[in-house]
Design a protein around this motif. Structure first.
Motif, PDB file in Angstrom:
ATOM      1  N   VAL A 139       0.815  -1.054  -0.011  1.00 23.19           N
ATOM      2  CA  VAL A 139       0.015  -0.079  -0.023  1.00 23.19           C
ATOM      3  C   VAL A 139       0.753   1.249   0.026  1.00 23.19           C
ATOM      4  O   VAL A 139       1.787   1.394   0.758  1.00 23.19           O
ATOM      5  CB  VAL A 139      -0.779  -0.145   1.048  1.00 23.19           C
ATOM      6  CG1 VAL A 139      -1.854   1.507   1.198  1.00 23.19           C
ATOM      7  CG2 VAL A 139      -1.655  -1.008   1.076  1.00 23.19           C
ATOM      8  N   GLY A 140       0.804   2.040  -0.801  1.00 24.73           N
ATOM      9  CA  GLY A 140       1.463   3.343  -0.935  1.00 24.73           C
ATOM     10  C   GLY A 140       2.470   3.390  -2.342  1.00 24.73           C
ATOM     11  O   GLY A 140       3.072   4.145  -2.740  1.00 24.73           O
ATOM     12  N   GLY A 157      -5.555   2.215   0.349  1.00 29.92           N
ATOM     13  CA  GLY A 157      -6.699   1.488   1.010  1.00 29.92           C
ATOM     14  C   GLY A 157      -7.891   1.730   0.077  1.00 29.92           C
ATOM     15  O   GLY A 157      -8.120   2.590  -0.674  1.00 29.92           O
ATOM     16  N   SER A 158      -8.828   0.867   0.723  1.00 31.69           N
ATOM     17  CA  SER A 158     -10.170   0.794  -0.029  1.00 31.69           C
ATOM     18  C   SER A 158     -10.817   2.206   0.048  1.00 31.69           C
ATOM     19  O   SER A 158     -11.653   2.832  -0.919  1.00 31.69           O
ATOM     20  CB  SER A 158     -11.098  -0.251   0.169  1.00 31.69           C
ATOM     21  OG  SER A 158     -11.230  -0.078   1.649  1.00 31.69           O
ATOM     22  N   GLU A 159     -10.544   3.002   1.249  1.00 29.19           N
ATOM     23  CA  GLU A 159     -11.461   4.254   1.371  1.00 29.19           C
ATOM     24  C   GLU A 159     -10.746   5.254   0.516  1.00 29.19           C
ATOM     25  O   GLU A 159     -11.649   6.446   0.326  1.00 29.19           O
ATOM     26  CB  GLU A 159     -11.277   4.626   2.758  1.00 29.19           C
ATOM     27  CG  GLU A 159     -11.644   3.556   3.685  1.00 29.19           C
ATOM     28  CD  GLU A 159     -13.118   4.137   4.451  1.00 29.19           C
ATOM     29  OE1 GLU A 159     -13.455   5.046   4.572  1.00 29.19           O
ATOM     30  OE2 GLU A 159     -13.908   3.250   4.885  1.00 29.19           O
ATOM     31  N   GLU A 160      -9.600   5.280   0.021  1.00 34.64           N
ATOM     32  CA  GLU A 160      -9.073   6.209  -0.867  1.00 34.64           C
ATOM     33  C   GLU A 160      -8.950   5.970  -2.271  1.00 34.64           C
ATOM     34  O   GLU A 160      -8.654   6.628  -3.127  1.00 34.64           O
ATOM     35  CB  GLU A 160      -7.306   6.436  -0.486  1.00 34.64           C
ATOM     36  CG  GLU A 160      -7.259   6.556   1.007  1.00 34.64           C
ATOM     37  CD  GLU A 160      -5.809   6.518   1.379  1.00 34.64           C
ATOM     38  OE1 GLU A 160      -4.975   7.512   1.097  1.00 34.64           O
ATOM     39  OE2 GLU A 160      -5.295   5.602   2.054  1.00 34.64           O
ATOM     40  N   ALA A 161      -9.448   4.805  -2.656  1.00 34.49           N
ATOM     41  CA  ALA A 161      -9.618   4.620  -4.209  1.00 34.49           C
ATOM     42  C   ALA A 161     -10.340   5.519  -4.975  1.00 34.49           C
ATOM     43  O   ALA A 161     -11.430   5.705  -4.530  1.00 34.49           O
ATOM     44  CB  ALA A 161     -10.207   2.752  -3.987  1.00 34.49           C
ATOM     45  N   SER A 163      -7.643   0.181  -5.243  1.00 37.24           N
ATOM     46  CA  SER A 163      -7.580  -0.317  -3.781  1.00 37.24           C
ATOM     47  C   SER A 163      -6.804  -1.535  -3.681  1.00 37.24           C
ATOM     48  O   SER A 163      -6.735  -2.004  -4.511  1.00 37.24           O
ATOM     49  CB  SER A 163      -8.904  -0.655  -3.537  1.00 37.24           C
ATOM     50  OG  SER A 163      -9.073  -1.531  -2.318  1.00 37.24           O
ATOM     51  N   ASN A 164      -6.300  -1.765  -2.687  1.00 36.70           N
ATOM     52  CA  ASN A 164      -5.639  -3.068  -2.443  1.00 36.70           C
ATOM     53  C   ASN A 164      -6.183  -4.315  -2.220  1.00 36.70           C
ATOM     54  O   ASN A 164      -6.006  -5.321  -2.439  1.00 36.70           O
ATOM     55  CB  ASN A 164      -4.555  -2.777  -0.944  1.00 36.70           C
ATOM     56  CG  ASN A 164      -5.514  -2.658   0.249  1.00 36.70           C
ATOM     57  OD1 ASN A 164      -6.337  -2.109   0.276  1.00 36.70           O
ATOM     58  ND2 ASN A 164      -4.918  -3.372   1.439  1.00 36.70           N
ATOM     59  N   LEU A 178      -1.235  -7.340  -7.225  1.00 33.87           N
ATOM     60  CA  LEU A 178       0.047  -6.806  -7.248  1.00 33.87           C
ATOM     61  C   LEU A 178       0.886  -6.953  -5.823  1.00 33.87           C
ATOM     62  O   LEU A 178       1.761  -6.960  -5.924  1.00 33.87           O
ATOM     63  CB  LEU A 178      -0.047  -5.352  -7.737  1.00 33.87           C
ATOM     64  CG  LEU A 178      -0.377  -5.027  -9.194  1.00 33.87           C
ATOM     65  CD1 LEU A 178      -0.933  -3.668  -9.590  1.00 33.87           C
ATOM     66  CD2 LEU A 178       0.462  -5.566 -10.182  1.00 33.87           C
ATOM     67  N   ILE A 179      -0.089  -6.646  -4.534  1.00 31.48           N
ATOM     68  CA  ILE A 179       0.615  -6.782  -3.502  1.00 31.48           C
ATOM     69  C   ILE A 179       1.651  -8.004  -3.403  1.00 31.48           C
ATOM     70  O   ILE A 179       1.219  -9.074  -3.561  1.00 31.48           O
ATOM     71  CB  ILE A 179      -0.345  -6.910  -2.319  1.00 31.48           C
ATOM     72  CG1 ILE A 179      -1.321  -5.561  -2.481  1.00 31.48           C
ATOM     73  CG2 ILE A 179       0.073  -6.912  -0.884  1.00 31.48           C
ATOM     74  CD1 ILE A 179      -0.704  -4.214  -2.094  1.00 31.48           C
TER      75      ILE A 179
END
Length: 75
Positions: free
Chosen positions: A7-8, A28-32, A40-41, A49-50
């Motif tokens: 993430v990031g 994170g899902s809230e920032e997608a 989102s991750n 991708l993670i």
């Protein structure tokens, strides 16, 4: 670690079927926000991708079939 996707991380991926590249930031899902390239991750592509490294190929299942991406660069 900067050599794996977390993430990031901002990652450039190249779609295998048409050689187009896309720049995404894993958030994170809230920032997608796809309109700004933030995925989102927890999304199918984000979760694929993670933990991966530059040069890795990932396969994402979609309703239209599997799409393969190669991780071109990480930031």
């Amino acid at each position: 670690s900067s050599d794996v996707v977390t993430v990031g991380t901002t990652v450039r991926v190249q779609r295998d079927e048409d050689n187009k590249s896309y720049l995404y930031t894993i958030v994170g899902s809230e920032e997608a926000d796809m309109s700004t390239g933030k995925i989102s991750n927890l999304s199918p592509l984000g979760s694929a991708l993670i933990g991966r490294k530059q040069g890795d190929m990932v396969t994402v299942s979609t309703p239209k079939g599997d799409i393969k991406y190669v991780i071109a660069t990480l930031k």
